[in-house]
Scaffold this active site. Structure first.
Site, PDB file in Angstrom:
ATOM      1  N   SER A  33      -1.885 -29.221  29.884  1.00 42.29           N
ATOM      2  CA  SER A  33      -0.963 -29.248  31.020  1.00 42.29           C
ATOM      3  C   SER A  33      -0.780 -30.680  31.495  1.00 42.29           C
ATOM      4  CB  SER A  33      -1.481 -28.345  32.139  1.00 42.29           C
ATOM      5  OG  SER A  33      -0.483 -28.129  33.105  1.00 42.29           O
ATOM      6  N   ASN A  34      -0.346 -30.885  32.709  1.00 37.97           N
ATOM      7  CA  ASN A  34      -0.124 -32.224  33.280  1.00 37.97           C
ATOM      8  C   ASN A  34      -0.260 -32.125  34.787  1.00 37.97           C
ATOM      9  OD1 ASN A  34       2.594 -31.772  34.577  1.00 37.97           O
ATOM     10  ND2 ASN A  34       3.008 -31.103  32.493  1.00 37.97           N
ATOM     11  N   PRO A  35      -0.302 -33.269  35.497  1.00 41.50           N
ATOM     12  CA  PRO A  35      -0.631 -33.219  36.934  1.00 41.50           C
ATOM     13  C   PRO A  35       0.506 -32.845  37.878  1.00 41.50           C
ATOM     14  CG  PRO A  35      -1.025 -35.422  35.969  1.00 41.50           C
ATOM     15  CD  PRO A  35      -0.214 -34.657  34.996  1.00 41.50           C
ATOM     16  N   ALA A 100       7.782 -30.377  34.885  1.00 39.03           N
ATOM     17  CA  ALA A 100       7.102 -31.204  33.885  1.00 39.03           C
ATOM     18  C   ALA A 100       6.639 -30.242  32.794  1.00 39.03           C
ATOM     19  CB  ALA A 100       5.936 -31.939  34.517  1.00 39.03           C
TER      20      ALA A 100
END
Ligand code: CTP
Ligand code: CA
Length: 227
Positions: A33-35, A100
């Site tokens: 995943s990503n922030p 995102a």
């Protein structure tokens, strides 16, 4: 009050957004995943709603967010997000992609937790591309008589405007909001943002402030009084 009675400059308009990250699971307990926190997308959603639009957000996994007044479709993976967007984008006036989306996912998802066993080095993880939700949505509506306005975001760390302009062209967008995610007070998880808006016609605008202020200015610029 405007929102409650469906009045305001965006009354009767249907706005679809994506927001937040996606999660691409490799087994039941691990994911890529990503922030992203979804803050910018949710701020845009509320700004459009306040001006009278009917707003649907296809939302990846985020913490607690203000859901009031919005139609929220919760999703986990890029595949889920693509499915929920593609079934709706044909009937909206505007599609804004702020999510995102993970560009890659593990090729397979193990049904049980992968055990480390006695290995001292990990097994290689094979990744495959996820669908580009925005590009697929753009392709799907391309031939439509009343095509929605398409707005993308571009998260960049270098050559911000050039990369964003390239994405605008490649994905067939009306505008793109470029974000230097390494700049102070911009990017993932912050409460403020600094963006450059590029339009298909070649116009360029700089906006900065709280994510809420930037969201209001973006909705105004792109939807209420587009140049
Ligand atoms: N996007 C999308 N689906 C993807 C990847 C991106 O809908 N699988 C959308 C994002 O929501 C954003 C825009 O495309 O509106 C640009 O995303 P970004 O990650 O900046 O660009 P990419 O095209 O993925 O290229 P790269 O990550 O290599 O810079
Ligand atoms: Ca990407």
């Amino acid at each position: 009050v405007a929102a409650r009675f469906g009045a305001g400059p965006l009354a009767g308009k249907r706005v679809l957004l994506t927001a937040g990250p996606t999660r691409e699971f490799l087994d039941p307990v691990r994911f890529i995943s990503n922030p992203s926190t979804g803050k910018m997308g949710m701020a845009l959603a509320h700004a459009a709603r306040t001006l009278g639009a009917e707003v649907t957000v296809v939302l990846g996994p985020v913490g607690t967010v203000e859901r009031g007044g919005l139609d929220i479709v919760d999703v986990v993976s890029a595949d889920d997000m693509a499915r929920e967007v593609l079934s709706r984008v044909g009937t909206v006036d505007v599609f804004i992609a702020t999510a995102a989306v993970s560009d890659w996912r593990p090729e397979t998802r193990a049904p049980q937790k992968v055990k480390k066993g006695a290995s001292t080095s990990p097994e290689a993880l094979t990744l495959v591309r996820t669908p580009d939700v925005l590009a697929e949505a753009s392709r799907q509506v391309a031939g439509q008589p009343k095509r929605p306005v398409l707005v993308g975001f571009a998260a960049e760390t270098e050559r911000v405007v050039a990369h964003a302009r390239d994405k605008l062209e490649r994905k067939g967008l009306d505008a793109i909001v470029a974000n230097d995610v390494t700049a102070p007070g911009a990017g993932f998880g912050t409460d403020t943002n600094r963006v450059t808006v590029l339009t298909r016609s070649g116009a360029q605008h700089e906006l900065q402030g709280s994510k809420r202020e930037v969201a209001q200015a973006l909705i105004e610029l792109l939807l209420v009084s587009p140049s």
